[in-house]
Write a protein that holds these residues in place. Structure first.
Motif, PDB file in Angstrom:
ATOM      1  N   LYS A  37      -2.971 103.023  18.753  1.00  0.00           N
ATOM      2  CA  LYS A  37      -3.148 102.478  20.096  1.00  0.00           C
ATOM      3  C   LYS A  37      -4.615 102.274  20.456  1.00  0.00           C
ATOM      4  N   SER A  38      -5.474 103.155  19.953  1.00  0.00           N
ATOM      5  CA  SER A  38      -6.891 103.118  20.338  1.00  0.00           C
ATOM      6  C   SER A  38      -7.790 102.947  19.119  1.00  0.00           C
ATOM      7  N   PHE A  39      -8.753 102.054  19.253  1.00  0.00           N
ATOM      8  CA  PHE A  39      -9.713 101.779  18.184  1.00  0.00           C
ATOM      9  C   PHE A  39     -11.114 101.985  18.748  1.00  0.00           C
ATOM     10  N   VAL A  40     -11.883 102.872  18.138  1.00  0.00           N
ATOM     11  CA  VAL A  40     -13.259 103.076  18.576  1.00  0.00           C
ATOM     12  C   VAL A  40     -14.142 102.073  17.829  1.00  0.00           C
ATOM     13  N   PHE A  41     -14.963 101.358  18.583  1.00  0.00           N
ATOM     14  CA  PHE A  41     -15.829 100.319  18.025  1.00  0.00           C
ATOM     15  C   PHE A  41     -17.183 100.949  17.714  1.00  0.00           C
ATOM     16  N   SER A  42     -17.392 101.332  16.464  1.00  0.00           N
ATOM     17  CA  SER A  42     -18.630 102.036  16.111  1.00  0.00           C
ATOM     18  C   SER A  42     -18.841 102.054  14.603  1.00  0.00           C
ATOM     19  N   THR A  43     -20.113 102.156  14.225  1.00  0.00           N
ATOM     20  CA  THR A  43     -20.463 102.390  12.819  1.00  0.00           C
ATOM     21  C   THR A  43     -21.236 103.698  12.677  1.00  0.00           C
ATOM     22  N   ILE A 178      -4.947  93.177  19.477  1.00  0.00           N
ATOM     23  CA  ILE A 178      -5.906  94.205  19.880  1.00  0.00           C
ATOM     24  C   ILE A 178      -6.884  93.530  20.837  1.00  0.00           C
ATOM     25  N   ALA A 179      -7.373  94.250  21.826  1.00  0.00           N
ATOM     26  CA  ALA A 179      -8.310  93.622  22.765  1.00  0.00           C
ATOM     27  C   ALA A 179      -9.286  94.640  23.335  1.00  0.00           C
ATOM     28  N   THR A 180     -10.447  94.143  23.737  1.00  0.00           N
ATOM     29  CA  THR A 180     -11.402  94.980  24.458  1.00  0.00           C
ATOM     30  C   THR A 180     -10.878  95.160  25.883  1.00  0.00           C
ATOM     31  N   GLY A 181     -10.942  96.390  26.377  1.00  0.00           N
ATOM     32  CA  GLY A 181     -10.353  96.651  27.691  1.00  0.00           C
ATOM     33  C   GLY A 181     -11.336  97.140  28.733  1.00  0.00           C
ATOM     34  N   GLY A 182     -12.619  97.141  28.395  1.00  0.00           N
ATOM     35  CA  GLY A 182     -13.597  97.656  29.349  1.00  0.00           C
ATOM     36  C   GLY A 182     -13.696  99.173  29.262  1.00  0.00           C
ATOM     37  N   PHE A 183     -14.249  99.784  30.314  1.00  0.00           N
ATOM     38  CA  PHE A 183     -14.518 101.224  30.288  1.00  0.00           C
ATOM     39  C   PHE A 183     -13.649 102.030  31.249  1.00  0.00           C
ATOM     40  N   SER A 184     -13.076 101.380  32.233  1.00  0.00           N
ATOM     41  CA  SER A 184     -12.297 102.117  33.231  1.00  0.00           C
ATOM     42  C   SER A 184     -10.810 102.084  32.905  1.00  0.00           C
ATOM     43  N   ASN A 185     -10.093 103.087  33.408  1.00  0.00           N
ATOM     44  CA  ASN A 185      -8.646 103.125  33.224  1.00  0.00           C
ATOM     45  C   ASN A 185      -7.980 101.915  33.864  1.00  0.00           C
ATOM     46  N   ASP A 186      -8.518 101.478  34.995  1.00  0.00           N
ATOM     47  CA  ASP A 186      -7.935 100.331  35.706  1.00  0.00           C
ATOM     48  C   ASP A 186      -8.043  99.058  34.883  1.00  0.00           C
ATOM     49  N   SER A 187      -9.233  98.778  34.337  1.00  0.00           N
ATOM     50  CA  SER A 187      -9.415  97.544  33.568  1.00  0.00           C
ATOM     51  C   SER A 187      -8.601  97.579  32.270  1.00  0.00           C
ATOM     52  N   ILE A 188      -8.489  98.758  31.670  1.00  0.00           N
ATOM     53  CA  ILE A 188      -7.708  98.899  30.442  1.00  0.00           C
ATOM     54  C   ILE A 188      -6.224  98.675  30.729  1.00  0.00           C
ATOM     55  N   PHE A 201     -12.409 100.328  22.127  1.00  0.00           N
ATOM     56  CA  PHE A 201     -13.274 100.967  23.119  1.00  0.00           C
ATOM     57  C   PHE A 201     -14.650 101.186  22.521  1.00  0.00           C
ATOM     58  N   THR A 202     -15.667 100.714  23.244  1.00  0.00           N
ATOM     59  CA  THR A 202     -17.043 100.908  22.794  1.00  0.00           C
ATOM     60  C   THR A 202     -17.590 102.188  23.413  1.00  0.00           C
ATOM     61  N   PRO A 203     -17.832 103.226  22.619  1.00  0.00           N
ATOM     62  CA  PRO A 203     -18.281 104.509  23.159  1.00  0.00           C
ATOM     63  C   PRO A 203     -19.774 104.487  23.476  1.00  0.00           C
ATOM     64  N   PRO A 204     -20.247 105.458  24.241  1.00  0.00           N
ATOM     65  CA  PRO A 204     -21.698 105.569  24.428  1.00  0.00           C
ATOM     66  C   PRO A 204     -22.346 105.902  23.095  1.00  0.00           C
ATOM     67  N   THR A 205     -23.596 105.506  22.939  1.00  0.00           N
ATOM     68  CA  THR A 205     -24.297 105.797  21.689  1.00  0.00           C
ATOM     69  C   THR A 205     -24.673 107.283  21.635  1.00  0.00           C
ATOM     70  N   ALA A 206     -24.991 107.743  20.445  1.00  0.00           N
ATOM     71  CA  ALA A 206     -25.403 109.137  20.284  1.00  0.00           C
ATOM     72  C   ALA A 206     -26.638 109.443  21.125  1.00  0.00           C
ATOM     73  N   SER A 207     -27.572 108.489  21.208  1.00  0.00           N
ATOM     74  CA  SER A 207     -28.796 108.716  21.994  1.00  0.00           C
ATOM     75  C   SER A 207     -28.480 108.811  23.487  1.00  0.00           C
ATOM     76  N   GLU A 208     -27.502 108.026  23.963  1.00  0.00           N
ATOM     77  CA  GLU A 208     -27.115 108.096  25.378  1.00  0.00           C
ATOM     78  C   GLU A 208     -26.458 109.444  25.692  1.00  0.00           C
ATOM     79  N   ILE A 209     -25.601 109.903  24.801  1.00  0.00           N
ATOM     80  CA  ILE A 209     -24.952 111.203  24.998  1.00  0.00           C
ATOM     81  C   ILE A 209     -25.983 112.320  24.985  1.00  0.00           C
ATOM     82  N   LEU A 210     -26.911 112.233  24.028  1.00  0.00           N
ATOM     83  CA  LEU A 210     -27.945 113.264  23.912  1.00  0.00           C
ATOM     84  C   LEU A 210     -28.847 113.273  25.133  1.00  0.00           C
TER      85      LEU A 210
END
Length: 228
Positions: A37-43, A178-188, A201-210
């Motif tokens: 159901k969920s795909f994380v967009f990251s390398t 499959i589709a990009t759904g944004g970041f909020s539960n409402d938009s998804i 889903f595009t997650p925050p980067t490691a630098s943003e989390i840090l």
């Protein structure tokens, strides 16, 4: 009667990237017996290793390299769908990269929106795993993509994403999307209601989390300082 689902959390794994709960509303796509159901967009292998996503879509804006695919597959403990190009790379190279990716154990390959139908047909004749074709505009010919060998359509149309999905659904009620759904539960939720079977889903980067963690640490030290 709803079933109670026990949840187990570890101390070290407690801090991870949790995808929006609305993604659970999606029907999912069953691929080789696995419902995704969920795909994380990251390398980023650190992000990939610390997320509750069902699968990974690893696409990047450089020439695809087998070594990168190998590193992601090695690090991931969830299915990987990797980009094999299709834009500037020659058709034969794209086909070879797709075959190599299959040999390395990916569950599917992703091709760019400007990949020719001829190249998609060659890939389809060469590999047995799914081919995800990216659609970015409502003016693209989806019928030709499907006839060429697309297994799944990946809609990434920015603000037009839901409209593109609805257009595809009108002609292909059951085709996997499959589709990009944004970041909020409402938009998804809106993207799922438009007809998406799964969400990227595009997650925050490691630098943003840090950066967020460091800010919390600084606040903590400031409070302790004033207490003293």
């Amino acid at each position: 009667m709803s079933k109670y689902m026990p949840e187990i959390k570890g101390i070290l794994k407690r801090h991870s990237i949790q995808l929006p709960e609305a993604i659970r509303e999606a029907s999912g796509i069953r691929i080789f017996g696995k419902r995704l159901k969920s795909f994380v967009f990251s390398t980023d292998v650190a992000v990939i290793k610390n997320t509750n996503a069902d699968a990974v879509i690893a696409v990047y804006p450089f020439t695809p390299q087998p070594l990168i695919t190998h590193a992601i597959v090695l690090a991931a403990d969830i299915p990987v769908f990797c980009g094999v190009g299709g834009g500037f790379a020659p058709g034969r190279r794209v086909v070879n990269l797709a075959l190599d990716a299959e040999f390395k154990g990916v569950m599917g390959v992703v091709v760019n929106s400007n990949t020719s139908n001829g190249v998609i047909k060659e890939i389809r004749d060469t590999i047995d795993i799914p081919i995800i074709v990216t659609i970015i505009s409502e003016y693209e010919n989806v019928k030709e993509r499907i006839e060429a060998g697309a297994t799944i359509i990946n809609v990434s149309g920015a603000e037009n994403t839901n409209k593109i999905i609805q257009n595809i659904r009108n002609d292909y009620p059951d085709f996997p999307i499959i589709a990009t759904g944004g970041f909020s539960n409402d938009s998804i939720s809106k993207t799922i209601k438009a007809g998406a079977n799964a969400i990227t889903f595009t997650p925050p980067t490691a630098s943003e989390i840090l950066s967020t963690i460091m800010s919390q640490y600084r606040d903590k030290y400031e409070k302790e300082r004033f207490k003293g």
